[in-house]
Design a protein around this motif. Structure first.
Motif, PDB file in Angstrom:
ATOM      1  N   ASP A   1      57.855  12.246  96.202  1.00  0.00           N
ATOM      2  CA  ASP A   1      56.568  12.403  96.759  1.00  0.00           C
ATOM      3  C   ASP A   1      55.881  13.386  95.557  1.00  0.00           C
ATOM      4  N   LEU A   2      54.451  12.632  95.443  1.00  0.00           N
ATOM      5  CA  LEU A   2      53.911  13.439  94.687  1.00  0.00           C
ATOM      6  C   LEU A   2      52.174  13.357  95.325  1.00  0.00           C
ATOM      7  N   ALA A   3      51.569  14.477  95.371  1.00  0.00           N
ATOM      8  CA  ALA A   3      50.328  14.494  95.501  1.00  0.00           C
ATOM      9  C   ALA A   3      49.316  15.113  94.501  1.00  0.00           C
ATOM     10  N   ALA A   4      48.104  14.364  93.928  1.00  0.00           N
ATOM     11  CA  ALA A   4      47.383  14.989  93.058  1.00  0.00           C
ATOM     12  C   ALA A   4      46.157  14.973  93.544  1.00  0.00           C
ATOM     13  N   ALA A   5      45.383  16.123  93.842  1.00  0.00           N
ATOM     14  CA  ALA A   5      44.037  16.136  94.349  1.00  0.00           C
ATOM     15  C   ALA A   5      43.006  15.809  93.552  1.00  0.00           C
ATOM     16  N   SER A   6      42.126  15.171  93.719  1.00  0.00           N
ATOM     17  CA  SER A   6      40.890  14.721  93.012  1.00  0.00           C
ATOM     18  C   SER A   6      40.599  15.935  91.975  1.00  0.00           C
ATOM     19  N   GLY A   7      40.361  15.448  90.841  1.00  0.00           N
ATOM     20  CA  GLY A   7      40.082  16.352  89.774  1.00  0.00           C
ATOM     21  C   GLY A   7      41.265  17.354  89.277  1.00  0.00           C
TER      22      GLY A   7
ATOM     23  N   PHE B   1      44.676  18.703  87.359  1.00  0.00           N
ATOM     24  CA  PHE B   1      45.694  18.176  86.437  1.00  0.00           C
ATOM     25  C   PHE B   1      46.824  18.556  86.736  1.00  0.00           C
ATOM     26  N   VAL B   2      47.726  17.507  86.692  1.00  0.00           N
ATOM     27  CA  VAL B   2      49.092  17.614  87.144  1.00  0.00           C
ATOM     28  C   VAL B   2      50.089  17.287  86.050  1.00  0.00           C
ATOM     29  N   VAL B   3      50.925  18.065  85.764  1.00  0.00           N
ATOM     30  CA  VAL B   3      52.005  17.816  84.736  1.00  0.00           C
ATOM     31  C   VAL B   3      53.297  17.434  85.201  1.00  0.00           C
ATOM     32  N   LEU B   4      53.790  16.475  84.847  1.00  0.00           N
ATOM     33  CA  LEU B   4      54.935  16.033  85.290  1.00  0.00           C
ATOM     34  C   LEU B   4      56.237  16.379  84.139  1.00  0.00           C
ATOM     35  N   LEU B   5      56.908  17.463  84.446  1.00  0.00           N
ATOM     36  CA  LEU B   5      57.804  18.209  83.408  1.00  0.00           C
ATOM     37  C   LEU B   5      59.032  17.993  83.526  1.00  0.00           C
ATOM     38  N   GLY B   6      59.968  17.782  82.520  1.00  0.00           N
ATOM     39  CA  GLY B   6      61.198  17.326  82.636  1.00  0.00           C
ATOM     40  C   GLY B   6      61.899  16.943  81.446  1.00  0.00           C
ATOM     41  N   PRO B   7      63.291  17.223  81.239  1.00  0.00           N
ATOM     42  CA  PRO B   7      64.034  16.879  80.316  1.00  0.00           C
ATOM     43  C   PRO B   7      64.064  15.342  80.073  1.00  0.00           C
TER      44      PRO B   7
ATOM     45  N   VAL C   1      47.308  13.046  85.322  1.00  0.00           N
ATOM     46  CA  VAL C   1      48.704  12.726  85.369  1.00  0.00           C
ATOM     47  C   VAL C   1      49.272  12.941  83.916  1.00  0.00           C
ATOM     48  N   TYR C   2      49.918  14.171  83.518  1.00  0.00           N
ATOM     49  CA  TYR C   2      50.232  14.250  82.392  1.00  0.00           C
ATOM     50  C   TYR C   2      51.790  14.427  82.204  1.00  0.00           C
ATOM     51  N   VAL C   3      52.533  13.407  81.448  1.00  0.00           N
ATOM     52  CA  VAL C   3      53.998  13.558  81.515  1.00  0.00           C
ATOM     53  C   VAL C   3      54.326  14.282  80.151  1.00  0.00           C
TER      54      VAL C   3
ATOM     55  N   ARG D   1      48.921  22.200  88.321  1.00  0.00           N
ATOM     56  CA  ARG D   1      50.110  22.092  89.079  1.00  0.00           C
ATOM     57  C   ARG D   1      51.205  21.344  88.204  1.00  0.00           C
ATOM     58  N   VAL D   2      52.311  21.954  88.228  1.00  0.00           N
ATOM     59  CA  VAL D   2      53.806  21.501  87.629  1.00  0.00           C
ATOM     60  C   VAL D   2      54.350  20.783  88.437  1.00  0.00           C
ATOM     61  N   MET D   3      55.064  19.651  88.189  1.00  0.00           N
ATOM     62  CA  MET D   3      56.015  19.218  89.082  1.00  0.00           C
ATOM     63  C   MET D   3      57.243  18.854  88.234  1.00  0.00           C
ATOM     64  N   LEU D   4      58.164  19.699  88.304  1.00  0.00           N
ATOM     65  CA  LEU D   4      59.515  19.897  87.441  1.00  0.00           C
ATOM     66  C   LEU D   4      60.540  18.829  87.765  1.00  0.00           C
ATOM     67  N   MET D   5      61.018  17.741  87.149  1.00  0.00           N
ATOM     68  CA  MET D   5      62.011  16.918  87.436  1.00  0.00           C
ATOM     69  C   MET D   5      63.024  16.966  87.049  1.00  0.00           C
ATOM     70  N   ARG D   6      64.162  16.666  87.628  1.00  0.00           N
ATOM     71  CA  ARG D   6      65.476  16.538  86.964  1.00  0.00           C
ATOM     72  C   ARG D   6      66.359  15.511  87.606  1.00  0.00           C
TER      73      ARG D   6
END
Lengths: 349, 292
Positions: A23-29, A31-37, A188-190, A203-208
């Motif tokens: 699940d991912l939610a990025a509000a209008s305006g 800056f969400v970063v998808l972070l992970g190895p 949305v920035y990877v 906001r950062v979404m850390l993935m693994r």
């Protein structure tokens, strides 16, 4: 409305499931970063938002509308690729207005927008060059300009800075963030670089391994890592994760090197910048020091565990000296030894 | 010897094997051909003598020469654009993820691998009146039989079709190789911008394939003047020279009519034409091509 929502999205390539219900939610305006190895599925996720890949199950919503089945173009978004994906035979101006030509924007409008965007990213004097005649940073700007000129509310970026040198990367970080804020874009920035995530993200979404490890502001991820994975991924050098038992720990002076009550059987995490060298505390043997200018990163050993300490200025270490480490009780994070999950302070006391 | 001289000797030694082959089999024959075209063909009673441009004057009055030159022009116009277009089409098609891709690629390439003589024999069977494949199929629809290779109106077309079939697969390999060097992000970037497949091909793929196209074009032009083996099997240039091409005519003049001097004259014209075409292609297209 330009908010993005992914609902229970899975993605399978052949037999391999690479995203397990995200699940991912990025509000209008935002800056969400998808972070992970590398290999954690963050790029795949971005491509699902873009529509370059289709989801196996789940839904993608943009601005509240279900766009799961829509083509990339119909999602009204821009994308910046890691390789920039510039058309090598077209000059800078034609590269930037490529999408406008596709959508048959009138020539006068096209020229006006090109002028404005070129000035915004500092390319006005390079418009008749071919991509091969540009430096890496300039190519990056062309890719950015192509994304901005579309005036789409959403911009997706796939490791856009990873081909640049350190100084340029720093400049572009600031510039991209400033552009995003002045244009009010949802980004949305990877990236696999935690520095980029920390410095740019709302906001950062850390993935693994195709799962979400933790979502939060950069501050939350740094101050309250939910797992040892987050703790070790965020911060440079990473947080020390230690098992407070065995050789060395018995001689610890609790007044100077406090541990949470529940530390027995748990693991503790202490950031290198929260530890200081002192006359009292946890006795260690110094191993080596990396001098970075403003500070030094000292590697020390307690028993067979390694502890990294950040100390201001320059410290010479020959190796083998004994010293004591000290820290404040607030600086200690406790993690469950088996699951790696954070143990809250309230649970430990 | 000084060091500098030694370097030169070393360089010339490295060049020698290739130079010997080039001189012996390319440059020397070219020069003797030009010289020979200025002499008359000798015989036992009349030795060869210098005639200046007489052979060329004779050529300009030779109806067969003009006929085969026109044939060659139509043959080039019929085979080159068609085989290049087909090659690009096939390459773009097999570059995508389609089922049994390797098999399809191989199938397209097979005509190139087959020897020309074998290919000509296969097509001879296709074109045979009444019992040939084409007449059999057309006969099923009630269309009367036709002597495809025996009719001056259809014979050149038949040969063009066969050549396109033979050449397209060969050129496809070059286009396929070029396509695989194009980064896939370009197409993705274009898709995000809303470019359709045809638009992307027209504005990105085709311009980026131009270096390959120039190479293929030059090859195709040379081939159109070079291919003769199929004429031996299919038509022997007939009927009434309707399918004869320049090189086949040169062969006939030299080895059937034994007029060596005139054959040399025709050869010089062929070489000159090829050189001119290659030069024109480079000069005209070079500037408009993007090389990476």
């Amino acid at each position: 409305m330009s908010d993005i929502r992914l609902e229970r999205v899975t993605k399978r390539f052949g037999q391999t499931e690479v995203l397990h219900g995200i699940d991912l939610a990025a509000a209008s305006g935002e800056f969400v970063v998808l972070l992970g190895p590398s290999g954690c599925g963050k790029s795949t996720m971005l491509r699902l938002v873009a529509g370059l890949e289709s989801v196996t199950t789940g839904r993608v919503l943009i601005g509240g509308e279900d766009v799961t089945e829509r083509s990339p173009a119909a999602r009204r978004l821009s994308m910046v690729f890691q390789s920039y994906a510039l058309f090598p035979h077209l000059d800078v101006a034609e590269n930037i207005v490529f999408g406008l030509r596709v959508r048959r924007v009138a020539a006068a409008d096209r020229a006006a927008r090109l002028r404005r965007v070129a000035a915004m990213v500092g390319l006005a004097h390079l418009l008749d060059r071919k991509p091969a005649q540009l430096s890496g940073g300039q190519r990056q700007r062309v890719a950015l300009a192509r994304a901005i000129i579309a005036e789409h509310p959403i911009c997706l970026m796939d490791e856009p800075l990873s081909n640049l040198d350190a100084k340029l990367r720093h400049e572009m970080r600031i510039e991209i963030r400033a552009l995003q804020q002045s244009l009010g874009m949802t980004v949305v920035y990877v990236t696999h670089d935690q520095t980029e995530a920390m410095s740019m993200a709302d906001r950062v979404m850390l993935m693994r391994d195709g799962r979400v490890e933790q979502v939060g502001t950069p501050d939350e991820l740094y101050q309250r890592p939910a797992t040892t994975f987050t703790a070790e991924f965020i911060g440079a050098p990473p947080m020390n994760i230690l098992t407070p038992s065995g050789a060395g720990w018995a001689e610890r002076e609790p007044d100077h090197a406090p541990l949470p009550a529940a530390a027995s059987g748990a693991r503790v995490g202490i950031r290198p910048e929260d530890i200081a060298l002192a006359d009292h505390g946890l006795p260690v043997r110094l191993h080596a020091a990396d001098y970075l200018g403003a500070d030094s990163i000292v590697t020390a050993r307690v028993g067979d565990q390694e502890v990294v300490v950040r100390v201001p200025g320059r410290l010479r270490v020959r190796g083998g000296e004994t010293a004591h480490l000290t820290w404040a009780s607030e600086a200690v994070h406790a993690f469950d030894a088996t699951s790696g999950r954070r143990i809250e302070a309230s649970e430990t006391q | 010897m000084s060091r500098r001289a030694l370097v030169h000797v070393y360089g010339w030694l490295l060049l020698t094997p290739a130079a010997i082959l080039l001189v012996a089999f390319t440059h020397y024959p070219t020069v003797t051909t030009v010289v020979q075209s200025l002499f008359s063909t000798g015989s036992a009673t009349r030795p060869s003598r210098f005639v200046g441009l007489d052979n060329y004057r004779f050529m300009l009055d030779d109806e067969v020469f003009w006929k085969v030159l026109w044939n060659n022009l139509w043959y080039a116009l019929g085979t080159i654009p068609a085989s290049i277009a087909l090659a690009i089409l096939m390459a773009v098609w097999v570059n995508r993820a389609i089922p049994a891709r390797g098999l399809v690629r191989m199938a397209y390439f097979t005509p190139t691998v087959l020897p020309m003589i074998a290919v000509a024999n296969i097509w001879l069977f296709f074109y045979t009146p009444d019992i040939g494949l084409i007449d059999q199929v057309l006969g099923a629809f009630g269309i009367p039989a036709h002597n495809w290779l025996g009719d001056p109106a259809t014979v050149l077309g038949c040969i063009i079709v066969m050549t396109v079939w033979k050449e397209a697969g060969f050129f496809m390999i070059f286009y396929l190789a070029a396509l695989q060097t194009l980064p896939p992000e370009l197409e993705e970037a274009a898709r995000v911008e809303g470019a359709g497949r045809w638009y992307f091909f027209r504005r990105v793929t085709f311009p980026l394939l131009m270096p390959t196209t120039l190479f293929v074009l030059i090859n195709a032009v040379m081939n159109s003047f070079k291919l003769v083996d199929h004429l031996f099997i299919l038509t022997k240039g007939g009927p009434d020279n309707a399918s004869s091409l320049l090189l086949y005519y040169i062969y006939e003049v030299a080895f059937s009519f034994f007029d060596e001097a005139y054959a040399a004259t025709l050869t010089v014209v062929l070489l000159g034409a090829l050189a001119a075409i290659a030069l024109a292609q480079f000069l005209l297209l070079e500037r408009r091509i993007h090389y990476r």
